[in-house]
Design a protein around this motif. Structure first.
Motif, short mmCIF file in Angstrom:
data_model
loop_
_atom_site.label_atom_id
_atom_site.label_comp_id
_atom_site.label_asym_id
_atom_site.label_seq_id
_atom_site.Cartn_x
_atom_site.Cartn_y
_atom_site.Cartn_z
N ILE A 136 64.46 47.34 25.42
CA ILE A 136 64.12 46.35 24.40
C ILE A 136 62.80 45.66 24.73
N ALA A 137 62.34 45.80 25.95
CA ALA A 137 61.05 45.27 26.39
C ALA A 137 60.70 45.97 27.70
N GLY A 138 59.44 45.86 28.10
CA GLY A 138 59.03 46.48 29.35
C GLY A 138 58.87 47.98 29.27
N GLU A 139 58.75 48.50 28.04
CA GLU A 139 58.60 49.95 27.89
C GLU A 139 57.23 50.45 28.35
N GLU A 140 56.21 49.57 28.29
CA GLU A 140 54.87 50.00 28.70
C GLU A 140 54.76 50.19 30.22
N PRO A 141 55.19 49.20 31.05
CA PRO A 141 55.15 49.47 32.50
C PRO A 141 56.03 50.63 32.91
N ASP A 142 57.14 50.83 32.20
CA ASP A 142 57.99 51.98 32.51
C ASP A 142 57.25 53.29 32.27
N LEU A 143 56.55 53.38 31.13
CA LEU A 143 55.78 54.59 30.82
C LEU A 143 54.67 54.79 31.84
N CYS A 144 53.94 53.72 32.16
CA CYS A 144 52.85 53.84 33.13
C CYS A 144 53.38 54.28 34.49
N SER A 145 54.56 53.82 34.87
CA SER A 145 55.14 54.22 36.14
C SER A 145 55.44 55.71 36.15
N ARG A 146 56.01 56.22 35.07
CA ARG A 146 56.32 57.65 35.00
C ARG A 146 55.06 58.49 34.97
N LEU A 147 54.02 58.00 34.31
CA LEU A 147 52.74 58.72 34.32
C LEU A 147 52.16 58.78 35.73
N ARG A 148 52.22 57.65 36.45
CA ARG A 148 51.69 57.65 37.82
C ARG A 148 52.43 58.63 38.70
N ARG A 149 53.75 58.67 38.55
CA ARG A 149 54.54 59.58 39.39
C ARG A 149 54.29 61.04 39.03
N SER A 150 53.69 61.27 37.85
CA SER A 150 53.33 62.63 37.45
C SER A 150 51.86 62.94 37.74
#
Length: 314
Positions: free
Chosen positions: A178-192
């Motif tokens: 419901i919030a915090g979707e942007e840092p979550d996406l950035c985290s997954r991108l970094r791990r990739s």
């Protein structure tokens, strides 16, 4: 005037009861790009009609599934790549924002140069500013909040230009947040192996329209919820989340209220009295939001599914 980007970039505009703010967002996008879609999350203020009248295709989300900004962005992204499979870039913008002239050409130039150099840049964002920061102390706080450091960032915010390929490779946004979707996406991108960069350039004008204390409280409650959920999902990758959650919890305990002047002074020396006052007081709604998340998690572990509802402040 639309530049030479119409075949390569598409815009996803998301909104829920944004009214005239949405009209400004659409107009600002249409001046710089030819391809855009509007995704609506259950508006009752005529937003869908407005978008149609402006010539935009509209995706209306099913109200039977909880609305989230992440779900709306994914729906718009999916619509764009289905209808324009040749797209190389997608720009997300919230319906309460206005795109700054010249931003798109500059941001695309950065991404294209990195792509030619076979770099690792997945997306770029710029400076988001408040439309009327002097209308309320809460708007001023938002304007300061958007002023994050230039360079590689862990959080792109809602307005951002991505390359399509890396965004697809990680599956887009996580829709149940419901919030915090942007840092979550950035985290997954970094791990990739990808990075996201904040550029030193004006990007969007945002209209927070926070005029009441209750709105400020709800916004911070939502932030606390997102922080607790972020810790549960990716705490092992981001130690700062644990520190933030513990800080909110400890400083919200009644015995610690006697120490608030110490916290206030420490923050004031760094950021000034306005930020110090609201960061100190903000420990309470942040802790409330964290507690909301933990209660929901306990119900789910007890096989009593809890519906995830938006925490809205407008």
């Amino acid at each position: 005037m639309i530049g030479g980007n119409s075949d390569e970039v598409g815009f996803v505009i998301i909104g829920r009861n944004e009214g005239e703010r949405l009209a400004l967002a659409i107009a600002s996008v249409q001046r710089q790009a030819a391809r855009a879609v509007y995704v609506d999350s259950g508006s009752i203020d005529g937003s869908v009609k407005l978008a149609v009248e402006r010539g935009l295709p509209v995706v209306e989300l099913d109200p039977g599934i909880p609305f989230t900004a992440a779900r709306a962005r994914n729906a718009g992204f999916g619509w764009l790549v289905r209808h324009y499979p040749e797209l190389k870039f997608v720009h997300f913008i919230d319906g309460d924002c206005e795109l700054v002239p010249g931003w798109l050409d500059y941001a695309l130039g950065v991404l294209r140069a990195d792509e030619q150099a076979q770099g690792e840049l997945a997306g770029v964002c710029g400076r988001r500013r408040e439309r009327d920061p002097h209308a309320s102390p809460y708007n001023r706080l938002c304007d300061n909040e958007w002023n994050t450091p230039v360079g590689i960032t862990h959080n792109c915010g809602g307005d951002v230009l991505f390359r399509v390929a890396p965004l697809r490779s990680v599956g887009g946004y996580r829709e149940d947040l419901i919030a915090g979707e942007e840092p979550d996406l950035c985290s997954r991108l970094r791990r990739s192996g990808w990075t996201v960069r904040r550029l030193d350039a004006e990007m969007t004008i945002h209209d927070a329209a926070i005029m009441r204390f209750s709105q400020w409280w709800q916004r911070n409650r939502r932030s606390g919820y997102a922080m607790a959920e972020g810790l549960a999902l990716r705490g092992e990758h981001e130690p700062g989340l644990r520190r933030g959650v513990v800080s909110n919890l400890v400083w919200s305990l009644p015995p610690m209220w006697l120490m608030w002047p110490v916290l206030w002074t420490r923050v004031c020396l760094r950021s000034g009295p306005l930020a110090a006052s609201f960061i100190t007081l903000g420990k309470l709604p942040h802790c409330q939001g964290q507690s909301d998340y933990w209660r929901r998690s306990r119900r789910e572990r007890a096989d009593r599914p809890a519906a995830t509802r938006l925490i809205e402040y407008k």
